[in-house]
Design a protein around this motif. Sequence first.
Motif: not given
Length: 181
Positions: A6-23
Amino acid sequence: MSVLKNLQNLSDLEFYKCAEKLQDDITDFALRNFGLKRSPRSVNQIIKDIEEADQETINGIFAKYGKKPNQGFNSEFPEWFIENRKLHLIAFTDTLIENIIAANIIHPVTIAECDQRRCLQDAAIGVCGNLYREFQYLKRHLPINLNWIAGTIALIQYEKLLKGWRQSDNKIRNKIQNKQG
């Protein structure tokens, strides 16, 4: 040292990084008006080396309707259409990021929380389908070159990472069911 989930950083998630790049890619594409040249153009920019007699004819026609031949003309695509489609694309990417963040915030300890998280994951996956459909729509109605943004379209299809994330939640769901059952 490991970090609590529950303390992990959201940006460590590969699908989140992919979504940010897509955005980012889609925002850049929209800011460039889908690669369409929409700069105002005058008659002299459209017709090079126009003969003097033809220029006088054009000047007469424009004067009849209260216009000047050297004033700017908009492209053949209405501004409202371009703006509407840009807003759609940007809204889809915003919704994608919002759904991913909202789903990631939930650390399920009950079946209801598992269901809530899954609904948000499903919504994020659905947005990817909507983005892909929107690009197909743009391709049908505007002379844009989708090869120019092939990497972006590939990122949309790369969002299958979301499906893997959703599938990994089945393990959590099974653990919760086993504790309750």
